[in-house]
Motif scaffolding. Sequence first.
Motif, PDB file in Angstrom:
ATOM      1  N   LYS A   1       0.824  -1.209   0.000  1.00  0.00           N
ATOM      2  CA  LYS A   1       0.000   0.000   0.000  1.00  0.00           C
ATOM      3  C   LYS A   1       0.860   1.262   0.000  1.00  0.00           C
ATOM      4  O   LYS A   1       0.426   2.331   0.425  1.00  0.00           O
ATOM      5  N   GLN A   2       2.085   1.117  -0.527  1.00  0.00           N
ATOM      6  CA  GLN A   2       3.004   2.270  -0.542  1.00  0.00           C
ATOM      7  C   GLN A   2       2.478   3.421  -1.377  1.00  0.00           C
ATOM      8  O   GLN A   2       2.653   4.589  -1.027  1.00  0.00           O
ATOM      9  N   GLU A   3       1.833   3.107  -2.509  1.00  0.00           N
ATOM     10  CA  GLU A   3       1.361   4.174  -3.382  1.00  0.00           C
ATOM     11  C   GLU A   3       0.260   4.989  -2.709  1.00  0.00           C
ATOM     12  O   GLU A   3       0.239   6.230  -2.802  1.00  0.00           O
ATOM     13  N   ALA A   4      -0.659   4.301  -2.024  1.00  0.00           N
ATOM     14  CA  ALA A   4      -1.705   5.022  -1.296  1.00  0.00           C
ATOM     15  C   ALA A   4      -1.094   5.877  -0.198  1.00  0.00           C
ATOM     16  O   ALA A   4      -1.501   7.028   0.022  1.00  0.00           O
ATOM     17  N   ALA A   5      -0.088   5.330   0.494  1.00  0.00           N
ATOM     18  CA  ALA A   5       0.591   6.092   1.540  1.00  0.00           C
ATOM     19  C   ALA A   5       1.285   7.309   0.944  1.00  0.00           C
ATOM     20  O   ALA A   5       1.273   8.400   1.535  1.00  0.00           O
ATOM     21  N   MET A   6       1.910   7.146  -0.226  1.00  0.00           N
ATOM     22  CA  MET A   6       2.613   8.248  -0.858  1.00  0.00           C
ATOM     23  C   MET A   6       1.655   9.377  -1.230  1.00  0.00           C
ATOM     24  O   MET A   6       1.960  10.566  -1.022  1.00  0.00           O
ATOM     25  N   GLN A   7       0.507   9.058  -1.780  1.00  0.00           N
ATOM     26  CA  GLN A   7      -0.446  10.091  -2.178  1.00  0.00           C
ATOM     27  C   GLN A   7      -0.886  10.922  -0.979  1.00  0.00           C
ATOM     28  O   GLN A   7      -0.964  12.155  -1.047  1.00  0.00           O
ATOM     29  N   LEU A   8      -1.143  10.252   0.131  1.00  0.00           N
ATOM     30  CA  LEU A   8      -1.578  10.979   1.317  1.00  0.00           C
ATOM     31  C   LEU A   8      -0.419  11.734   1.968  1.00  0.00           C
ATOM     32  O   LEU A   8      -0.603  12.827   2.508  1.00  0.00           O
ATOM     33  N   ALA A   9       0.765  11.159   1.897  1.00  0.00           N
ATOM     34  CA  ALA A   9       1.939  11.863   2.429  1.00  0.00           C
ATOM     35  C   ALA A   9       2.190  13.147   1.649  1.00  0.00           C
ATOM     36  O   ALA A   9       2.515  14.189   2.232  1.00  0.00           O
ATOM     37  N   ARG A  10       2.049  13.100   0.334  1.00  0.00           N
ATOM     38  CA  ARG A  10       2.235  14.307  -0.478  1.00  0.00           C
ATOM     39  C   ARG A  10       1.186  15.367  -0.129  1.00  0.00           C
ATOM     40  O   ARG A  10       1.498  16.557  -0.016  1.00  0.00           O
TER      41      ARG A  10
ATOM     42  N   PRO B   1      -4.480  20.200  11.608  1.00  0.00           N
ATOM     43  CA  PRO B   1      -5.328  21.150  12.333  1.00  0.00           C
ATOM     44  C   PRO B   1      -6.610  20.493  12.829  1.00  0.00           C
ATOM     45  O   PRO B   1      -7.196  19.648  12.133  1.00  0.00           O
ATOM     46  N   GLU B   2      -7.029  20.878  14.026  1.00  0.00           N
ATOM     47  CA  GLU B   2      -8.165  20.222  14.663  1.00  0.00           C
ATOM     48  C   GLU B   2      -9.400  20.201  13.756  1.00  0.00           C
ATOM     49  O   GLU B   2     -10.140  19.213  13.718  1.00  0.00           O
ATOM     50  N   ALA B   3      -9.607  21.266  13.016  1.00  0.00           N
ATOM     51  CA  ALA B   3     -10.805  21.334  12.173  1.00  0.00           C
ATOM     52  C   ALA B   3     -10.799  20.307  11.055  1.00  0.00           C
ATOM     53  O   ALA B   3     -11.855  19.982  10.501  1.00  0.00           O
ATOM     54  N   GLU B   4      -9.611  19.816  10.688  1.00  0.00           N
ATOM     55  CA  GLU B   4      -9.515  18.874   9.575  1.00  0.00           C
ATOM     56  C   GLU B   4      -9.019  17.494   9.997  1.00  0.00           C
ATOM     57  O   GLU B   4      -8.876  16.606   9.154  1.00  0.00           O
ATOM     58  N   ALA B   5      -8.762  17.318  11.277  1.00  0.00           N
ATOM     59  CA  ALA B   5      -8.161  16.069  11.753  1.00  0.00           C
ATOM     60  C   ALA B   5      -9.056  14.868  11.477  1.00  0.00           C
ATOM     61  O   ALA B   5      -8.587  13.828  10.985  1.00  0.00           O
ATOM     62  N   GLU B   6     -10.331  14.957  11.787  1.00  0.00           N
ATOM     63  CA  GLU B   6     -11.218  13.808  11.594  1.00  0.00           C
ATOM     64  C   GLU B   6     -11.358  13.459  10.119  1.00  0.00           C
ATOM     65  O   GLU B   6     -11.380  12.280   9.742  1.00  0.00           O
ATOM     66  N   SER B   7     -11.443  14.484   9.271  1.00  0.00           N
ATOM     67  CA  SER B   7     -11.577  14.238   7.847  1.00  0.00           C
ATOM     68  C   SER B   7     -10.337  13.549   7.292  1.00  0.00           C
ATOM     69  O   SER B   7     -10.436  12.588   6.510  1.00  0.00           O
ATOM     70  N   PHE B   8      -9.144  13.997   7.691  1.00  0.00           N
ATOM     71  CA  PHE B   8      -7.921  13.386   7.174  1.00  0.00           C
ATOM     72  C   PHE B   8      -7.717  11.999   7.773  1.00  0.00           C
ATOM     73  O   PHE B   8      -7.211  11.094   7.096  1.00  0.00           O
ATOM     74  N   LYS B   9      -8.106  11.812   9.009  1.00  0.00           N
ATOM     75  CA  LYS B   9      -8.027  10.485   9.624  1.00  0.00           C
ATOM     76  C   LYS B   9      -8.882   9.492   8.837  1.00  0.00           C
ATOM     77  O   LYS B   9      -8.472   8.348   8.597  1.00  0.00           O
ATOM     78  N   LYS B  10     -10.044   9.945   8.387  1.00  0.00           N
ATOM     79  CA  LYS B  10     -10.913   9.090   7.585  1.00  0.00           C
ATOM     80  C   LYS B  10     -10.263   8.753   6.258  1.00  0.00           C
ATOM     81  O   LYS B  10     -10.328   7.609   5.790  1.00  0.00           O
TER      82      LYS B  10
ATOM     83  N   LEU C   1      -7.062   8.536   5.624  1.00  0.00           N
ATOM     84  CA  LEU C   1      -5.999   7.572   5.895  1.00  0.00           C
ATOM     85  C   LEU C   1      -6.562   6.165   6.043  1.00  0.00           C
ATOM     86  O   LEU C   1      -6.021   5.194   5.489  1.00  0.00           O
ATOM     87  N   ALA C   2      -7.645   6.047   6.781  1.00  0.00           N
ATOM     88  CA  ALA C   2      -8.259   4.731   7.000  1.00  0.00           C
ATOM     89  C   ALA C   2      -8.844   4.167   5.712  1.00  0.00           C
ATOM     90  O   ALA C   2      -8.708   2.965   5.420  1.00  0.00           O
ATOM     91  N   GLU C   3      -9.492   5.018   4.920  1.00  0.00           N
ATOM     92  CA  GLU C   3     -10.083   4.555   3.654  1.00  0.00           C
ATOM     93  C   GLU C   3      -9.015   4.086   2.674  1.00  0.00           C
ATOM     94  O   GLU C   3      -9.287   3.235   1.815  1.00  0.00           O
ATOM     95  N   ALA C   4      -7.805   4.604   2.795  1.00  0.00           N
ATOM     96  CA  ALA C   4      -6.705   4.191   1.926  1.00  0.00           C
ATOM     97  C   ALA C   4      -6.008   2.931   2.430  1.00  0.00           C
ATOM     98  O   ALA C   4      -5.046   2.470   1.812  1.00  0.00           O
ATOM     99  N   GLY C   5      -6.508   2.384   3.546  1.00  0.00           N
ATOM    100  CA  GLY C   5      -5.942   1.134   4.063  1.00  0.00           C
ATOM    101  C   GLY C   5      -4.979   1.301   5.207  1.00  0.00           C
ATOM    102  O   GLY C   5      -4.309   0.339   5.607  1.00  0.00           O
ATOM    103  N   GLY C   6      -4.880   2.512   5.770  1.00  0.00           N
ATOM    104  CA  GLY C   6      -3.959   2.727   6.878  1.00  0.00           C
ATOM    105  C   GLY C   6      -4.590   2.408   8.220  1.00  0.00           C
ATOM    106  O   GLY C   6      -5.789   2.597   8.420  1.00  0.00           O
ATOM    107  N   LEU C   7      -3.770   1.902   9.123  1.00  0.00           N
ATOM    108  CA  LEU C   7      -4.154   1.783  10.518  1.00  0.00           C
ATOM    109  C   LEU C   7      -3.791   3.102  11.185  1.00  0.00           C
ATOM    110  O   LEU C   7      -2.656   3.582  11.048  1.00  0.00           O
ATOM    111  N   VAL C   8      -4.710   3.720  11.893  1.00  0.00           N
ATOM    112  CA  VAL C   8      -4.510   5.082  12.382  1.00  0.00           C
ATOM    113  C   VAL C   8      -4.634   5.121  13.896  1.00  0.00           C
ATOM    114  O   VAL C   8      -5.509   4.472  14.480  1.00  0.00           O
TER     115      VAL C   8
END
Length: 387
Positions: free
Chosen positions: A290-299, A352-361, A363-370
């Motif tokens: 899942k490196q490619e999914a991780a890379m997209q989110l890291a960028r 940022p707190e206002a976007e934390a839940e959205s970005f956490k979602k 990450l999880a949808e891309a297959g990450g354990l968060v």
Amino acid sequence: MGCLQSKDSRASKYAVSGGADDDVKDKSPAKAAGGSAAAAAAKPTGGIANLPRPKLDPKDFRFVELKGEARVKAPGSINGQAFTIDNCHDCDLYVVDACGQVTIDDCKNCRIFVGPTDGAVFIRNSSNCTLVAVCRQLRTRDCNNCRLALYCRTRPIVESSSNMQFTCFDMSYPQLADHMKHSKLSAFHNFWWHIYDFTPKDGNWDLLPAGTTAASLLQPIPQEPADVLAGKPPAAPAAEGGGQPQESAAAAEPPAAPAPAGPSPVLVTFGGRPGRPAGGYLFALFEGGKQEAAMQLARAAAEQGWLLHTNEAKLSAEAAGQLVGEAGWAKSAAKALSAAGTAVVGLELVVPEAEAESFKKRLAEAGGLVSASEAPGKTFRTMGVDG
């Protein structure tokens, strides 16, 4: 533990493989005698192995004793050979290619760019220089007042040096991703911030403020290096002993910065600077494949300044179990994380707190354990780092 060989052996730095010395070695009596000669005679002729090796001129793989000059080595001119920069003053020196090893000695007031280096970049006895480099290892000795924008696969080494300042490499040129792949350098393995000081003392090194770019450290960038970084063909070199001299750094009329060559393959991380950005901490771990999914989110995170650290490492069952326990994930996750032969990718972020839940979602949808716990992030942060 010292840094490299003594300067008495400096002549050996100028050797390159594939030159005339290799032919001499190949014609030694031991190789010409006995079964080795018979075996060579039995091999079919006409294959690629029988093509003559190109003769390499050592002078093509060094910048030596230059004063006030701008020089550039374009992609394809080094092709993994070792390169030497020695006794240069007030110069702009760009090696925009993959190298095997780079040594920089006795330089003053120079701005130096070094492309992906499969081995080490050594800088010694140099002062008031800027070094922008992508390398497996960096070692500095007897240097002072130098600024470094760095990608480093291992811990950068400082020895007997003072006022060494570091930031994250963030430049690009069209062939950079291919050169990093050739040098077996992963974008997730950048430990630019994880300095090891052999002679620790206050004032030896520091991390530059976030937002300090490699291009800003290299200013002014002369026209020819800027064109090469932008993917334009280099100007034809002057003939040996005649023609117009190359443009000097002082005489160049530089652009503000090189034209963009697309996003850098290197991820810009906040690293170990004090005073990290405000927001909620997140650690995401992506299992092998899942490196490619991780890379997209890291960028995406890096573009926002949210990316603290990245790493990629193979996990033993014991290490996977420790991470799962620290993060509070299901115990069954450890098996996938420690699958034989696969590396996992970890991202540490502050969102940022206002976007934390959205970005956490995301990450999880891309297959990450968060996890919002920093414990597993700290455990994984430097796993597998060499040096």
